[in-house]
Design a protein around this motif. Structure first.
Motif, short mmCIF file in Angstrom:
data_model
loop_
_atom_site.label_atom_id
_atom_site.label_comp_id
_atom_site.label_asym_id
_atom_site.label_seq_id
_atom_site.Cartn_x
_atom_site.Cartn_y
_atom_site.Cartn_z
N GLY A 1 0.81 -1.21 0.00
CA GLY A 1 0.00 0.00 0.00
C GLY A 1 0.84 1.26 0.00
N THR A 2 2.15 1.12 -0.19
CA THR A 2 3.03 2.28 -0.18
C THR A 2 3.51 2.60 -1.58
N THR A 3 3.75 3.87 -1.81
CA THR A 3 4.33 4.35 -3.06
C THR A 3 5.64 5.03 -2.74
N PRO A 4 6.73 4.66 -3.41
CA PRO A 4 8.02 5.31 -3.11
C PRO A 4 7.92 6.82 -3.26
N VAL A 5 8.56 7.52 -2.35
CA VAL A 5 8.55 8.98 -2.40
C VAL A 5 9.22 9.44 -3.69
N ASP A 6 8.62 10.44 -4.33
CA ASP A 6 9.14 10.99 -5.58
C ASP A 6 10.19 12.04 -5.25
N LEU A 7 11.40 11.85 -5.74
CA LEU A 7 12.51 12.75 -5.43
C LEU A 7 13.20 13.19 -6.71
N PRO A 8 13.82 14.37 -6.70
CA PRO A 8 14.72 14.73 -7.79
C PRO A 8 15.89 13.74 -7.82
N PRO A 9 16.61 13.66 -8.94
CA PRO A 9 17.80 12.80 -8.98
C PRO A 9 18.75 13.13 -7.84
N LEU A 10 19.49 12.12 -7.41
CA LEU A 10 20.40 12.29 -6.27
C LEU A 10 21.35 13.46 -6.49
N ALA A 11 21.86 13.60 -7.71
CA ALA A 11 22.82 14.67 -8.00
C ALA A 11 22.21 16.06 -7.87
N ASP A 12 20.88 16.17 -7.93
CA ASP A 12 20.21 17.47 -7.80
C ASP A 12 19.82 17.79 -6.36
N PRO B 1 21.55 18.56 -2.89
CA PRO B 1 22.85 18.84 -2.26
C PRO B 1 23.06 18.04 -0.98
N ARG B 2 24.30 17.66 -0.74
CA ARG B 2 24.63 16.92 0.47
C ARG B 2 24.51 17.83 1.68
N SER B 3 23.93 17.31 2.74
CA SER B 3 23.73 18.08 3.96
C SER B 3 25.05 18.28 4.69
N ARG C 1 27.31 20.26 15.97
CA ARG C 1 27.80 19.50 14.82
C ARG C 1 27.12 18.14 14.76
N ILE C 2 26.73 17.77 13.55
CA ILE C 2 26.05 16.49 13.32
C ILE C 2 27.08 15.54 12.72
N HIS C 3 27.91 14.95 13.58
CA HIS C 3 29.03 14.15 13.11
C HIS C 3 28.59 12.98 12.24
N ILE C 4 27.42 12.43 12.50
CA ILE C 4 26.98 11.26 11.75
C ILE C 4 26.85 11.54 10.25
N LEU C 5 26.69 12.81 9.88
CA LEU C 5 26.58 13.14 8.45
C LEU C 5 27.92 13.05 7.73
N ASP C 6 28.99 12.79 8.47
CA ASP C 6 30.27 12.45 7.83
C ASP C 6 30.28 11.00 7.35
N VAL C 7 29.51 10.15 8.01
CA VAL C 7 29.52 8.71 7.69
C VAL C 7 28.25 8.26 7.00
N VAL C 8 27.17 9.03 7.15
CA VAL C 8 25.92 8.77 6.42
C VAL C 8 25.66 9.98 5.53
N GLU C 9 25.72 9.78 4.23
CA GLU C 9 25.52 10.88 3.28
C GLU C 9 24.03 11.16 3.14
N GLN C 10 23.62 12.33 3.56
CA GLN C 10 22.22 12.75 3.52
C GLN C 10 22.04 13.81 2.45
N ARG C 11 21.10 13.59 1.54
CA ARG C 11 20.80 14.55 0.48
C ARG C 11 19.30 14.82 0.47
N LEU C 12 18.91 15.95 1.04
CA LEU C 12 17.49 16.29 1.16
C LEU C 12 16.93 16.83 -0.14
N GLY D 1 14.39 12.52 1.22
CA GLY D 1 15.69 12.64 0.56
C GLY D 1 16.34 11.29 0.35
N TRP D 2 17.60 11.36 -0.05
CA TRP D 2 18.41 10.19 -0.32
C TRP D 2 19.37 9.96 0.85
#
Length: 267
Positions: free
Chosen positions: A117-128, A130-132, A142-153, A173-174
């Protein structure tokens, strides 16, 4: 900095069911280890007591945030069945309980769902997207975890960075592991707690400590980044909920979660 496997490593003690762990400072927000990371540590330890290879569910209560550094995990086998193993694990530091979790181990596959019953969230391409940054808006911490987990909103939900939140209570996001490793059932528990606190999109920014988090891993994820969506249902009584779903590169739901966080509202 340790990769995910190294950051969740453990050493058995002489006493059965007790294990030494070293909480990695990189998998943290300022000096507070990420809640999903703490559950992954507990899941790694508890999983060593099970003949079932995959974490399928974990529910944790966060008593008091530990600090990076040495800690002790106590794990207990509750029941070993044919289809699943149930376990309990507790993380203590300085003799005090910090996190306690109930864990289910099972066997996952990568089959398509019979029904969804779920639909994947529609997102722009990963390259579009920006990395958080590791620096919280305003430079508050400082959000140190974003050095090891790449977050792209998704830029459509990134207005909070400019002081322009949408007010919808939603982030999407990705996510991918920064060292290029693929997601697995255990690291997906980190993913469900790796997005910004939903208060930032509601005009109530700041740290939102997790009170309780339950995550369910649905299948083995395909290689590549995951798409993730976090929504809030209600804010009140000093708390907010985060409802999380994530899909793999084959558009299949791989993990879902709900957590309750404390939230300090603007006066």
């Amino acid at each position: 900095m340790a990769n995910f496997e190294g950051a969740t490593a453990f050493v058995p003690r002489a006493t059965a069911g007790e294990f030494d762990v070293d909480l990695d400072p990189q998998w943290a927000l300022e000096d507070k280890p990420n809640g999903g990371y703490l559950l992954a540590v507990l899941g790694r330890v508890a999983g060593s007591l099970s003949t079932h290879p995959h974490l399928t569910a974990i529910s944790g209560s966060f008593v008091q945030s530990p600090k990076p550094g040495p800690a002790v995990v106590t794990a207990e086998l509750l029941r070993a069945g044919r289809g699943a193993t149930q376990l309990r694990a507790r993380l203590t530091q300085d003799g005090l309980p910090r996190v306690e979790a109930l864990i289910t181990q099972g066997v996952l596959d990568d089959a398509e769902p019979w029904w969804s019953g779920t639909t994947p969230v529609d997102l722009p391409p990963l390259a579009d997207c920006p990395r958080s940054s590791t620096e919280a808006p305003g430079g508050a911490f400082r959000i140190h975890i974003l050095d090891v987990v790449e977050q792209r909103l998704d830029p459509a939900v990134s207005g909070f960075k400019r002081g322009e939140p949408t007010g919808r209570g939603e982030f999407a996001g990705w996510l991918r592991l920064a060292d290029g490793a693929d997601w697995d059932p255990l690291s997906l528990v980190v993913a469900v707690d790796a997005m910004p606190p939903i208060g930032y999109d509601l005009g109530a920014p700041g740290w939102a400590p997790t009170v309780q988090l339950s995550a369910y891993v649905r299948r083995l994820p395909a290689p590549g980044p995951i798409r993730i969506r976090v929504t809030a249902t209600e804010v009140g009584g000093g708390q907010v909920d985060h409802v999380v779903r994530a899909w793999d590169s084959k558009d299949r739901l791989v993990v879902q979660a709900t957590q309750i966080c404390a939230l300090r509202l603007p006066s």
